[in-house]
Design an enzyme around this catalytic site. Structure first.
Site: not given
Ligand SMILES: *Cc1c(COP(=O)(O)O)cnc(C)c1O
Length: 421
Positions: A15, A142, A234, A263
């Site tokens: 980024y 996202y 997600d 995460k």
């Molecule tokens: C950060 C994020 C992703 C992607 O995760 P990465 O480990 O960066 O590939 C997917 N969904 C959400 C909601 C996110 O915040």
């Protein structure tokens, strides 16, 4: 040659427009909510190092568990083999997830957790002999940067270049009181070809910390169930306490069919992804026909070191002190929100659990690329605080160990910024 010069010779950062970006800051150490650079300057990590760190940096408990695991088993192929960490982590997580979640599929980051979820849902219908090809998602969503995850993410400056190569997705508005009936009828009109609905529960992080109400998401999920459409929550960002409850889905009455995690899963220590699903989804892949297999896997699937870090992080997460910290941060954010609400420079102040977001009035429309963003970013860096505004949206998303003093310092610097920018 110093580290920065060596970096600039060989590294391409994420980024980052490498031609114009400032040189990276060399970090040598982390402790609690603090990061220390080469020159001894300290930074409060108020964005949890891209939303991953929940217990603070270099946590001694996680470090000890990881070190111990390293002496026993660093990695093993996960097809045809298993190991204690992967099994124990799945057992313990399924125990605290919505009770319809029955099986755990490992990968190694958030995007891959999403890719797996999408493949599970598309192949679910294929395996049943009822192929469906469309996916439903929220505008501005996202879900990651790999191609499938990009396709189900809102179209933006980040996806423009690849637009023609992304598969077709139906995007709907976030639900509210006014549009909920309309959204349901849109879903009904598409239902025969809709494989699944993927969503970020309650919070669209990358979109600018946009928040929406649990009761309308409940209605949408219930409607999808009624129309026989799979739902994917997600929770890559929202999982593990961010929203004030262990998972964002804990704010709901309905339960999604598939869930994605990464995460904070390892406390921000190691890369690990996890996709969980119901028995119904899992059962659709059971067959004598090998072609009904979920043909997906990554070299580092269920890496034992990552699983050890996740188990250690989970131990810490389950401590009463951790929940007390989450509620403490949420309360402090609420009080801070009250003191700045209505400020002339702010269009909107919103909060969900440990996240508070301040939407700056810009006058010239909102853009991720506005120079307000750069001014704020640099101002806080100078003050020893890492805050990375999303365009004109400044947000605090701290590790749960952040102290009251550190939070008060951040708040006071934000109040100062409000007088300057
Ligand atoms: C950060 C994020 C992703 C992607 O995760 P990465 O480990 O960066 O590939 C997917 N969904 C959400 C909601 C996110 O915040």
């Amino acid at each position: 040659m110093g580290l920065v010069e060596r970096d600039l010779k060989v590294i391409w950062h994420p980024y980052t427009q490498m031609q114009t970006a400032a040189a990276p800051i060399p970090i040598v150490r982390g402790q609690g909510a603090l990061l220390f650079d080469e020159n001894g300057k300290t930074y409060i990590d108020a964005v949890s190092s891209w939303w991953v760190n929940i217990h603070g940096h270099s946590h001694p408990y996680i470090a000890a568990k990881v070190a111990d695991q390293l002496t026993k088993l660093e990695h093993v192929i996960f097809a045809g083999f298993t190991h204690n960490g992967a099994v124990e982590l799945a057992e313990r997580l399924l125990n605290i997830l919505p009770n319809n979640q029955a099986k755990a599929f490992y990968s190694d980051n958030g995007s891959t957790a999403v890719e797996v979820a999408i493949k599970m849902c598309l192949q679910y219908w294929h395996n049943k002999g009822l192929p469906r090809t469309k996916i439903l998602a929220f505008k501005n969503a996202y879900h990651g940067d790999t191609f499938g995850a990009m396709a189900v993410s809102g179209r933006s400056a980040f996806t423009n270049v690849f637009e023609s190569l992304l598969f077709d997705v139906v995007f709907i508005d976030l639900p509210n009181k006014r549009n909920i009936a309309d959204l349901k009828s849109q879903i009904s009109s598409l239902k025969s070809n809709l494989a699944c609905f993927i969503l970020e529960p309650l919070l669209q992080g990358s979109a600018g910390m946009l928040m929406y109400e649990a009761k309308y998401l409940d209605e949408l999920i219930a409607h999808c169930k009624h129309e026989n459409i799979l739902t994917i929550a997600d929770e890559v960002l929202t999982g593990f306490g961010r929203t004030g409850k262990p998972f964002a889905c804990d704010h709901l009455h309905q339960q999604p069919d598939v869930m994605c995690f990464s995460k904070a899963l390892t406390g921000g220590t190691m890369a690990l992804g996890l996709t969980t699903c119901t028995l119904d989804v899992y059962n659709a892949f059971l067959s004598d026909d090998k072609l009904k297999t979920l043909f997906h896997g990554h070299s580092f699937t269920a890496n034992p070191i990552a699983c050890a870090a996740a188990l250690a992080s989970l131990d810490l997460f389950m401590l009463p002190e951790t929940n007390a910290n989450i509620q403490r941060i949420a309360n402090k954010h609420t009080n801070f929100g009250l003191t700045i609400k209505g400020h002339g420079k702010l269009k909107h102040v919103r909060q969900l659990g440990t996240i508070i977001a301040l939407e700056w009035e810009t006058g010239v429309g909102t853009s991720y690329f506005s120079d307000l963003r750069d001014k704020l970013y640099n101002y806080f860096l100078d003050a020893g605080i890492i805050l990375r505004p999303l365009g004109n949206v400044l947000y605090i998303l701290p590790p749960y160990c952040i102290t009251d003093n550190q939070l008060d310092y951040i708040y006071s610097k934000i109040e100062e910024a409000l007088t300057l920018f």
